[in-house]
Design an enzyme around this catalytic site. Structure first.
Site, PDB file in Angstrom:
ATOM      1  N   ARG A 141       0.980  -1.148   0.092  1.00 49.64           N
ATOM      2  CA  ARG A 141      -0.058   0.091   0.121  1.00 49.64           C
ATOM      3  C   ARG A 141       0.988   1.205   0.026  1.00 49.64           C
ATOM      4  O   ARG A 141       0.514   2.398  -0.504  1.00 49.64           O
ATOM      5  CB  ARG A 141      -0.855   0.017   1.140  1.00 49.64           C
ATOM      6  N   ASN A 165      -5.705   5.522   9.892  1.00 51.25           N
ATOM      7  CA  ASN A 165      -5.482   5.675   8.576  1.00 51.25           C
ATOM      8  C   ASN A 165      -6.367   6.813   8.347  1.00 51.25           C
ATOM      9  O   ASN A 165      -7.402   6.778   8.360  1.00 51.25           O
ATOM     10  CB  ASN A 165      -5.617   4.402   7.837  1.00 51.25           C
ATOM     11  N   GLY A 166      -5.810   7.975   7.644  1.00 54.48           N
ATOM     12  CA  GLY A 166      -6.797   8.960   7.292  1.00 54.48           C
ATOM     13  C   GLY A 166      -6.347  10.160   7.741  1.00 54.48           C
ATOM     14  O   GLY A 166      -5.116  10.601   8.280  1.00 54.48           O
ATOM     15  N   LYS A 169      -0.734   2.420  -2.803  1.00 54.15           N
ATOM     16  CA  LYS A 169      -1.606   1.820  -3.906  1.00 54.15           C
ATOM     17  C   LYS A 169      -2.848   2.292  -3.796  1.00 54.15           C
ATOM     18  O   LYS A 169      -3.356   2.462  -4.767  1.00 54.15           O
ATOM     19  CB  LYS A 169      -1.496   0.315  -3.495  1.00 54.15           C
TER      20      LYS A 169
END
Ligand code: AGP
Length: 614
Positions: free
Chosen positions: A27, A101-102, A609
């Protein structure tokens, strides 16, 4: 973007997390870390900038073990790449560990408030604010799940959060807020898992659940509970995934990207299987959820996507407009989401996204949904958020794509758009039966056309090696070849780090000609078709100004090879299918240029990714 994996169960969590983080490497990331609840009741946090192997060494040195833990690969957004900014983050009292994540948009305001309330923040990240908010709620006597729910209610933005608390051992809570990255929950007999990606749970279980926005999952070694945004317990159906862990192996290939390029012939055939009736010259797409009447009533089609998917969308727009005679356009999802587009219930919005999780594309879909547009997702990853937001999904069936640079997913996506355009044209009566049969029949030769190009790999490698000293490249095309040119340039930029631009050849005289010199080679996409002569003129213009030209032509072309420096020949095909075929040599050119420059094509710098933040 950031990867998350968490496990609680009867096995040792450490090897499970490290394996998961290794799988999530694709990723894109710059640091990695784990927080493990040990048998002494402590939470040990180990993290390091750099690769998962480095974390592996740190963990081995510490001789860490425990049955409950969370892990993270960080892709920096707020704060440089260093030890403090790597996840997991912990609260002042060491009670809570959190991975995220974010993006937390109001992090500055929250960090200031927390500091004023006596919290010591040790990183520069937005994520750390959340762990201190959770700490505050835990101190007020809340459960970890309530504390996470209440902490996230203070946030602006979107993200996924996974947390554990020392005083609530054996429990991990995950939450999805908005459309910035998903959480998949893995159910198994030996324990339960949370991850940002199906692949990280597949070595242990294929029984999974995807969280929707606002939902939480609370896992222990023997239980999984789901709650909605109000904290009420909800039922979620467990899905059996058909993907296997082996899909993430690269076999004898030196890189996933090369493996994925080589798979294209076979993958294209699977995109067509059961959908193309070669005998009757027709297309059968039962997964399209719209009635014939709805398809006849569409008055425009808007395709949204980013990066490679935007290039596929551009090809799709041309296909749909020319076959089905509906005004169609491709829009960059990150621009579309902030426009005030004219769309309504007679608009078909097609979200093109291999991951189904690209934040901008999901936001564009959200906006389209608010305007009551009909939505179709063209996606590789089944179960992803785009598939849940759209009225229907056309799966591209390329198989798992691990390399950051998209190859086979684009090829298959364009094949799906080609089939969709014929399907819509058939219903709308805009394609004469003989024309339709020819367009369908042509698909039969696509797998062998791709194979024949791959068999010329050595020649493409030699051309690639001649490009290593270039600092700039120009890719030119017209019609279907314009998005193909943009895609060729994108591949070269992202993995070989050579500046490359894809241009509509007709634009040259409007500025770009000024750049032509012997130091900037041009890749001219000039296959047979109604624009061939126009491309011949463009090639002549580049040559007349001292530019070197590598031309991609149709075999048997007697004009272009005479005037250019190097030639790549495509098998004879229509203009649309020539564009698909042209992707293969351009992928190999970029791949071998990157390899010759000693770059890792699978993990290009600064790229991820799946782009789950805007
Ligand atoms: C291209 O090689 C990249 N992987 C990138 O441009 C990608 O296509 C883009 O981020 C969109 O991703 P999606 O298809 O998963 O939405």
């Amino acid at each position: 973007m950031c990867g998350i994996v968490a496990y609680t169960g009867s096995a040792d969590a450490v090897p499970i997390l490290l394996k998961g983080l290794k799988i999530l490497e694709y990723r894109g990331y710059d640091s990695a870390g784990v927080a493990i609840q040990t048998s002494t009741g402590a939470t040990e946090v180990l993290k390091t900038p750099g690769r998962v192997e480095e974390l592996d060494a740190v963990v081995a040195e510490a001789d860490l073990s425990g049955h409950t833990g969370i892990g993270h690969t960080r892709w920096a957004t707020h704060g440089v790449v260093n030890h403090q900014n790597a996840h997991p983050h912990v609260s002042c009292d060491g009670e809570v560990a959190l991975v995220h994540n974010g993006i937390v948009e109001n992090y500055l305001e929250l960090r200031a408030e927390l500091a004023a309330n006596g919290h010591t923040l040790t990183s520069d990240t937005d994520s750390e604010a959340v762990v201190h908010l959770i700490e505050t709620h835990l101190k007020a006597g809340e459960s970890l799940e309530d504390a996470l729910l209440h902490a996230t209610s203070r946030l602006k933005g979107a993200g996924t959060f996974v947390a554990s608390a020392r005083s609530q051992p054996g429990k991990i809570v995950g939450m999805r807020m908005g459309n910035a990255g998903g959480i998949v929950v893995g159910h198994s007999e030996d324990g339960n898992m949370l991850a940002s990606d199906l692949l990280a749970v597949l070595p242990y279980t294929n029984r999974v659940v995807y969280l929707d926005s606002g939902e939480q999952s609370i896992i222990t070694d023997t239980s999984v509970i789901y709650r909605d945004g109000n904290g009420d317990v909800i039922d979620k159906e467990v899905i059996i995934s058909e993907r296997t862990a082996e899909a993430a192996e690269r076999g004898a290939f030196p890189h996933f990207m090369l493996k994925e390029i080589h798979e294209q012939s076979e993958r294209v055939a699977s995109a067509m299987r059961g959908r193309v009736d070669f005998e009757n010259g027709s297309i059968n797409l039962p997964e399209i959820p719209f009635s014939d009447e709805q398809i006849r009533n569409f008055d425009q089609v808007v395709l949204v996507g980013m990066g490679t998917s935007l290039h596929s969308a551009m090809m799709g727009a041309t296909l749909i407009e020319s076959f089905a005679r509906i005004p169609a356009k491709a829009e960059n999802a990150s621009e579309f989401r902030y426009k005030n587009p004219v769309i309504d219930e007679n608009t078909l919005v097609i979200a093109v996204t291999q991951s189904g999780e690209t934040a901008d594309t999901l936001a564009a879909m959200e906006g389209a949904g608010e305007q009551n547009a009909k939505q179709l997702a063209i996606v590789e990853l089944d179960g992803s958020q785009a598939t849940r937001m759209a009225h229907g999904t056309l799966l591209v069936r390329a198989g798992l794509e691990v390399a950051v640079a998209s190859t086979k997913t684009m090829t298959n996506t364009v094949v799906c758009l080609y089939m969709l355009a014929i399907h819509m044209a058939t219903i709308r009566g805009t394609m004469a039966p003989e024309v339709r049969k020819a367009a369908v029949g042509e698909l039969a030769s696509l797998p062998s056309g791709i194979s024949s190009l791959i068999s010329q790999e050595k020649a493409f490698k030699a051309i690639a090696e001649s490009l290593v000293d270039c600092h700039h490249l120009l890719y030119l095309g017209r019609g279907f070849m314009f998005p193909a040119a943009m895609e060729g340039a994108l591949k070269m930029k992202e993995i070989a780090y050579i500046h490359a631009e894809g241009y509509a050849a007709g634009e040259m005289k409007h500025g770009v000609n000024a750049l032509i010199s012997d130091e900037m080679p041009t890749i001219a996409l000039a296959p047979a078709g109604h624009l061939h002569e126009k491309m011949v003129s463009n090639v002549n213009e580049v040559k007349a100004r001292g530019g070197q030209v590598i031309a991609i032509v149709t075999e048997g072309d007697e004009i272009v090879p005479e005037i250019v420096d190097k030639v790549i020949e495509l098998p004879a095909a229509s203009e649309a299918l020539s564009a698909i075929l042209s992707l293969v040599p351009m992928q190999l050119l970029a791949y071998y240029t990157a390899v010759a420059l000693d770059q890792d094509p699978d993990k290009p710098r600064n790229l991820a990714k799946t782009v789950t933040v805007e």
